[in-house]
Write an enzyme that holds these catalytic residues in place. Structure first.
Site, mmCIF file in Angstrom:
data_model
loop_
_atom_site.group_PDB
_atom_site.id
_atom_site.type_symbol
_atom_site.label_atom_id
_atom_site.label_comp_id
_atom_site.label_asym_id
_atom_site.label_seq_id
_atom_site.Cartn_x
_atom_site.Cartn_y
_atom_site.Cartn_z
ATOM 1 N N ASN A 126 0.705 -1.141 0.058
ATOM 2 C CA ASN A 126 0.043 0.069 0.197
ATOM 3 C C ASN A 126 0.698 1.132 0.071
ATOM 4 O O ASN A 126 0.898 2.022 0.962
ATOM 5 C CB ASN A 126 -0.855 -0.010 1.120
ATOM 6 C CG ASN A 126 -2.132 0.884 0.958
ATOM 7 O OD1 ASN A 126 -2.451 1.363 0.038
ATOM 8 N ND2 ASN A 126 -2.987 0.837 1.937
ATOM 9 N N HIS B 176 -8.580 3.923 8.620
ATOM 10 C CA HIS B 176 -9.086 2.705 8.329
ATOM 11 C C HIS B 176 -10.538 2.559 8.620
ATOM 12 O O HIS B 176 -11.142 2.017 7.810
ATOM 13 C CB HIS B 176 -8.085 1.570 8.857
ATOM 14 C CG HIS B 176 -7.019 1.444 7.849
ATOM 15 N ND1 HIS B 176 -5.775 1.827 8.076
ATOM 16 C CD2 HIS B 176 -6.968 0.384 7.001
ATOM 17 C CE1 HIS B 176 -5.066 1.364 7.337
ATOM 18 N NE2 HIS B 176 -5.483 0.533 6.404
#
Length: 537
Positions: free
Chosen positions: A363, A394
């Site tokens: 990522n 998140h």
């Protein structure tokens, strides 16, 4: 750096794929039918975006049409995809973008980026709370907060870049002292128009799965100047080759990435049902399986889980490349590289020999965002602050916070081991090979152990897993940090710079080492991804 990264659930389908395996009593679990609908919608929209990307590059090429038309078309197509996948919940994208743009326009320069960061992240968290704990999950066709995560990255990055740009214009001397070379390159010196702003946030290439990118790079793509030489913090962490004037074709890169997508999807669909992570907390499995086999199973289960991220992120990268976005230069052989906004490097992930190396290649764009808005700017304990921001970004599941708290301990322990033990294995190639094998196995186990709560989400099941392992890696990390001394990353960087300057003064008597030929001080980046074209003399 961090993120676990372990990170950024690929918006939309990636999270749906993960949640589909959860039992119905888990907050927010999607029923199989919703999962199937979400997956089909996502793949269909991404295929449509791929076709539109090819059309966009050929028929709306910068040489054939104006940037205004390209902005309008990219925004309208992105809005259509968002409306198709998320219905009227896609209005949250416009509300979030509109609130943040208002903050940028009406707040003062000095604190604009801070206010924008609070408003944008706060709105994202509010939507995540209502989605998980207030409304019924089953009423959504997909997780609409997934795209909002990428939009949050783009808005906050732009806010900091506008602040840096205004600082460099109004207070040039102060900017030279406060901004590093990459921040100067990314700095935005003109407030984007509303159309440019919406196009950057909601274009069809990245509305569903990202990845994020800098505004300057996106603007260069729209205007057709993206193939000119530029300082670039690219995905492969290597120096761009000499840029040529002709425009390279992304065909080979797109075909290669689509092939990777097909393989990743096949592997995931073949193994995900055979190796569920939930089996690691099954009472019968824990009681009847030797501990070393539990360790091997956990590694294999996480290995089977990663291809879904490979599929989603690589597909998104291919769409951007097909539109002509993502060119990062030429390698030493003269081959074009299309990895400027790539989100992962699969081989470097699977064969990582350190916790940091794994995170640096997983990522990637989210890691760069975390580094740019938090790690490089936080004056106190930037590592802990970065992990905390990653968890908040998140979502609100407790498992995210367990993962990132564990990640802090893992990062500190890995740094201490590398600082104190690694030098003893560099005496010969054979010793280093042994060290690499051992650290590869330890890294894969540590990563798998760390991200279990990220997959299970709930506190009870996550703690049940850690109890079955007697919290062994937590205790080991604490012991390593207490026993092995380690200097902070910033202190090491400062000492290295001071040492270079002292050596230069001794050799030259006048000219300090670390000064560039144009008189600027060489900058030491906080991670290996920074592409420094100017080396210390």
């Amino acid at each position: 750096m961090l993120q676990s990264r372990v990170n950024h659930d690929s918006p939309t389908t990636s999270r749906a794929l993960r949640d589909s395996g959860r039992i119905s009593s888990t907050p927010g679990a999607l029923p199989p039918r919703s999962f199937l609908t979400t997956s089909v919608n996502f793949v269909a929209c991404q295929l449509f975006a791929l076709l539109m990307a090819v059309w966009f590059r050929i028929y709306l090429h910068p040489s054939k049409t104006s940037p205004f038309i390209r902005h309008v078309v990219a925004t309208l197509l992105g809005s259509y995809l968002a409306l198709f996948c998320f219905g009227w919940y896609s209005l949250h994208f416009l509300v979030q973008s509109g609130l943040s743009y208002s903050v940028m326009v009406f707040s003062g320069l000095e604190n604009m980026h801070k206010y924008c960061f609070i408003v944008t992240l706060g709105y994202l968290i509010l939507c995540q709370i209502t989605r998980v704990y207030v409304f019924d999950y089953g009423m959504y066709s997909a997780d609409f907060t997934g795209p909002m995560m990428v939009i949050t990255q783009k808005i906050t990055s732009m806010a900091f870049e506008i602040h840096d740009g205004e600082l460099s214009i109004c207070k040039a001397k102060l900017a030279d002292a406060q901004l590093n070379p990459n921040q100067k390159y990314l700095a935005i010196r003109r407030m984007p128009s509303l159309l440019e702003y919406l196009s950057y946030n909601c274009n069809f290439m990245g509305i569903l799965a990202g990845p994020t990118c800098s505004y300057n790079d996106y603007k260069a793509f729209i205007e057709g100047t993206g193939f000119q030489p530029r300082h670039q913090e690219n995905a492969n962490g290597k120096e761009n080759g000499k840029c040529k004037q002709n425009e390279p074709s992304p065909k080979n890169a797109v075909i290669s990435k689509l092939s990777t997508c097909a393989i990743s999807l096949f592997v995931y669909l073949s193994l995900c049902k055979l190796l569920p992570v939930e089996r690691a907390i099954d009472d019968d499995f824990v009681s009847s399986t030797p501990f070393y086999l539990q360790v091997i199973y956990l590694y294999l289960a996480m290995l089977a889980l990663r291809p879904k991220y490979y599929f989603v992120w690589t597909f998104a990268d291919a769409i951007n490349n097909a539109a002509g976005f993502g060119f990062s230069g030429y390698d030493v052989d003269g081959s074009p590289q299309w990895d400027m906004i790539s989100n992962l490097r699969i081989m470097d992930i699977e064969f990582a020999t350190s916790f940091k190396s794994f995170l640096d290649n997983w990522n990637i764009q989210t890691s760069l965002w975390l580094k740019r808005v938090c790690y490089e700017r936080c004056p106190v304990n930037p590592t802990a602050a970065t992990f905390l921001l990653s968890a908040m970004w998140h979502g609100v599941y407790p498992g995210y916070y367990l993962t990132f708290v564990t990640g802090i301990a893992m990062t500190m322990a890995a740094r201490a081991v590398r600082h104190n033990i690694r030098p003893h294995f560099l005496v010969s190639d054979s010793h280093k090979c042994v060290y690499d094998i051992i650290t590869w196995a330890c890294t894969q186990i540590a990563i798998s152990y760390t991200v279990v709560p990220f997959v299970l989400l709930a506190v009870g099941s996550s703690l049940k897993f850690y109890r079955s392992w007697y919290f062994c890696l937590h205790l080991l990390c604490i012991l390593v940090v207490l026993v092995l001394p380690v200097k902070s990353r910033r202190r090491q960087t400062k000492e290295q710079q001071d040492g270079l300057q002292q050596d230069g003064l001794q050799q030259d008597g006048l000219q300090p080492v670390g000064l560039q030929q144009d008189g600027q001080v060489a900058h030491s980046s906080t991670d290996n991804n920074c592409n420094q074209k100017e080396k210390a003399s």
